[in-house]
Design a protein around this motif. Structure first.
Motif: not given
Ligand SMILES: Cc1cc2nc3c(=O)[nH]c(=O)nc-3n(C[C@H](O)[C@H](O)[C@H](O)COP(=O)(O)O)c2cc1C
Ligand code: SF4
Ligand code: SF4
Ligand code: FES
Lengths: 114, 580
Positions: B381-383, B443-446, B474-482, B486-489
């Motif tokens: 799914g979305p993750s 990270p997830c929101r922005i 951006i993908a890497v920072s979301m994965q690392k910092a969320s 939800l945000g990580q994936n």
């Protein structure tokens, strides 16, 4: 009802597995109902009553064959267990007249047999 | 008296359906051999085989012949039907591809009848456990089984239970996660509706193993029938003392309540889910502490997925070793998938871990509806991510899917054919996560919003080549910092489509072209003058009057007015409108 213990569980198990009655089982999960399973169930319920069939009518969940809902499983007259798919009210009638009353399977509707 | 039933079905993927013709010939054969009274011939709608030509199934012997020709009819009647001889060149010896463990009772038993559940070995595991097993032995059995969580992360169930058992504080809680928010996934609903008692029994065994006294079902409110069936089952259990004090005359006491989820995807995340049960806003908080140490109301809590729990009674009834015989080294047992998208037979399948993805798509589900090639399969799914066509040989288990840049996830499986655009797919999932982000962490929101904007630009033909590097960053920072899963994936679908289909992104950016014809802004409708018969049908049907001309000069589309609705192409009887 009294409280179950281990013996009650065993007794129910033995009693339920000893009798193997004929049945018509309609898939009645949300998906089946959305596809028209309730109408099909009602046809069976009405006809079984008005024509004095002895076959048992049951509900079951869904086996996952979403593409073929509504699903109806029939065990009758010593024949293999047959699953019919995309059953409409008309096909429900046919299942009763042919399969249940006369041991003839309905063409173009069987999706599984075991 | 009918002795045998012969079922007939043309399963070829192409060409006209010959079922009826073959059926008539077979009937003629039966008639010639004067077997009409003994043999019943039936046209089937589906026999569970695809791409095997004409299939003939003979019951009750359960003989299956494939690729049968008209000329084989005589031999089948003479050998198999009259003399019980098997024709080796026609026989299809295929082991069933599906194994039903979690779905073992779905579609079989009456979910509203506890006796029917008991008839199918229900509560056998519980009575053994309560009267003969120590909690440690239960956990040990789970360890032997190798069962891992089916809710997404795949954490070994026994380790979770052991950690919770080791926590000193009381009371403890068991939560069944029935929030099922993945778009395209509905296996949990099917178990909740089709076999509610097995989940309840699983929760009871978990409670006994960890020492919990209270359980909760967290069910999404969009599943009213599931809620009703669980509620009725719980009432019945209380009535017969399967919930309450001293269950089955043991020292074990336990009860379960239902809590409804309001349908936010993030509420399926365990810490958000517990906050929601506590009556707070359903937002995640950082782990550790893990729920097994400090969960619901700060107490030790085990939270398991519906399918995980439905496996538990099976394991305790038939043994962890038996369960572990199914599957691969790292992933034991089966997994239920909801196969949807461009697939012929969409539905639920339950397969042993380690099955080739190809077999799920082609042998069980019959390939694509369109008959076109599978382009990719989205799992998790979305993750999750996509598995491209060239990798359909992958053996499906937790580790292999991860190696391919996707995940097992909860079991959604979306099949895409050549009409699907990979940038568009990434955009769909990203859009879902942006919509569902709780907004608690930046990270997830922005990040999610930024990625979505870039994807929107690319699908509108306004992308720049540098965008691809930005997407990855951006993908890497979301994965690392969320903060939560939800945000990580959330960037996973973007990362994985970029990985396998970068040239498609580039086509959108450089050539302003969408090869699948999905990205509307990149399409141009034109009238092919050579084919145009000047019938004026497109002219009269265009809703925005973008077509000009008359019956003498012919017609032209003004691209600046065209909204790409496709109406002109649809109405043209001469295929004179092209879409590119
Ligand atoms: C955004 C998000 C949504 C989730 N949704 C679900 C869900 O709907 N159902 C579920 O069982 N687990 C879901 N999970 C996973 C849970 O947090 C948790 O890992 C799972 O319920 C544990 O059960 P298991 O060990 O039996 O898999 C979700 C996780 C995240 C990050
Ligand atoms: S990752 Fe997204 S959903 Fe999770 S806490 Fe942060 S903002 Fe909320
Ligand atoms: S695609 Fe629609 S808007 Fe464009 S020319 Fe054809 S009918 Fe008109
Ligand atoms: S979920 Fe019910 S048949 Fe598909």
């Amino acid at each position: 009802m009294s409280k179950f213990n281990k013996d009650t569980i065993i007794a129910i198990h033995n009693q339920e597995t000893a009798e193997q009655p004929d049945y018509i089982s309609v898939g009645m999960s949300a998906c089946g109902i959305a596809a028209g399973a309730q109408e099909v169930y009602d046809v069976f319920a009405k006809q079984i009553k008005s024509r004095n069939f002895t076959i048992k009518l049951r509900k079951c969940g869904c086996a996952g064959m979403c593409y073929a809902e509504p699903l109806v499983e029939v065990k009758a007259n010593g024949m293999p267990v047959v699953t019919y798919g995309r059953v409409t009210e008309e096909i429900a009638q046919l299942i009763l007249e042919k399969h249940v009353a006369n041991s003839i399977l309905v063409n173009d509707c069987v999706v599984n047999i075991r | 008296m009918v002795k045998r039933i012969v079922l007939i079905k043309d399963t070829a993927a192409t060409g006209p359906d010959t079922t009826r013709d073959f059926y008539n010939r077979f009937l003629d054969g039966i008639r010639e051999h004067k077997l009409l009274d003994e043999i019943m011939v039936v046209r089937a709608a589906d026999l569970g085989y695809y791409g095997h030509g004409l299939v003939v199934k003979i019951m009750p012997n359960n003989i299956v012949y494939h690729n049968v020709q008209n000329t084989d009819i005589e031999r089948i009647i003479k050998s198999t039907i009259e003399k019980n001889q098997i024709l080796d060149d026609l026989i299809l010896n295929e082991k069933p591809k599906q194994i039903k463990v979690a779905l073992r009772n779905c579609g079989l038993i009456d979910p509203e009848n506890i006796n029917d559940y008991i008839a199918h070995d229900g509560y056998k595991a519980l009575s053994n456990v309560l009267l003969e097993f120590t909690p440690e032995k239960v956990i040990d059995e789970l360890k032997k089984s190798g069962l891992r969580g089916r809710g997404g992360a795949g954490y070994p169930t026994w380790m979770k239970w052991k950690a919770c058992r080791a926590s000193r504080s009381n009371p403890k809680y068991i939560i069944c996660n029935a929030d099922e928010g993945d778009p395209g996934a509905y296996m949990d609903r099917s178990i909740l509706e089709g076999d509610p008692y097995s989940i309840i029994e699983g929760m009871m065994i978990a409670a006994y193993a960890v020492g919990a006294s209270k359980g909760y079902f967290y069910i999404r409110a969009e599943y009213p029938l599931a809620v009703q069936r669980i509620d009725e089952a719980l009432t019945k259990c209380r009535e017969v003392g399967l919930l309450g004090e001293n269950i089955l005359d043991s020292k074990f006491s336990f009860d379960i309540d239902i809590r409804l989820g309001a349908g936010a995807f993030v509420c399926g995340e365990e810490t958000a889910l517990m906050a929601s049960i506590e009556g707070k806003r359903g937002t995640p908080h950082p782990r550790p502490p893990y729920p097994t140490g400090s969960g619901l109301w700060g107490q030790p809590t085990v939270i398991n997925n519906v399918e995980t729990l439905a496996n538990v009674p099976y394991i305790l009834c038939y043994g962890g070793d038996n369960f572990a015989k199914i599957g691969t080294n790292s992933s034991k047992g089966t997994k239920v998938f909801a196969v949807t998208g461009k697939i012929k037979n969409s539905g639920l399948v339950e397969v042993p871990m380690g099955i080739p993805l190809k077999e799920i798509i082609y042998d069980i589900c019959g390939g694509t509806i369109s008959g076109k090639d599978v382009k990719a399969v989205q799992t998790g799914g979305p993750s999750g991510g996509v598995i491209p066509n060239k990798n359909l040989d992958v053996l499906v288990d937790y580790d292999n899917l991860q190696k391919m840049g996707s995940i097992m996830g909860s079991g959604g499986m979306i099949v895409m054919d050549t009409d699907d655009c990979m940038v568009d797919i990434a955009k769909f999932y990203l859009g879902f996560c942006v919509e569902e982000s709780c907004g608690k962490c930046a990270p997830c929101r922005i990040g999610g919003f930024q990625i979505l904007q870039i994807l929107n630009r690319i699908t509108e033909g306004k992308g720049k080549i540098e965008d691809l590097a930005t997407l990855k960053r951006i993908a890497v920072s979301m994965q690392k910092a969320s903060l939560c899963g939800l945000g990580q994936n959330a960037p996973n679908p973007v990362v994985s489509t970029l990985n396998y289909f970068e040239e498609e992104y580039k086509e959108h950016i450089i050539n302003k072209r969408c090869r699948a014809g999905k990205c509307v802004a990149l399409l141009t409708y034109t009238i092919i003058q050579e084919k145009c018969k000047k019938c004026a049908l497109c002219f009269t049907n265009c809703p925005v009057k973008a077509i000009s001309g008359n019956r003498e000069t012919g017609y032209k589309i003004d691209q600046s007015l065209c909204t790409k609705c496709g109406k002109c192409k649809e109405v043209c009887k001469f295929k004179a409108v092209s879409k590119e």
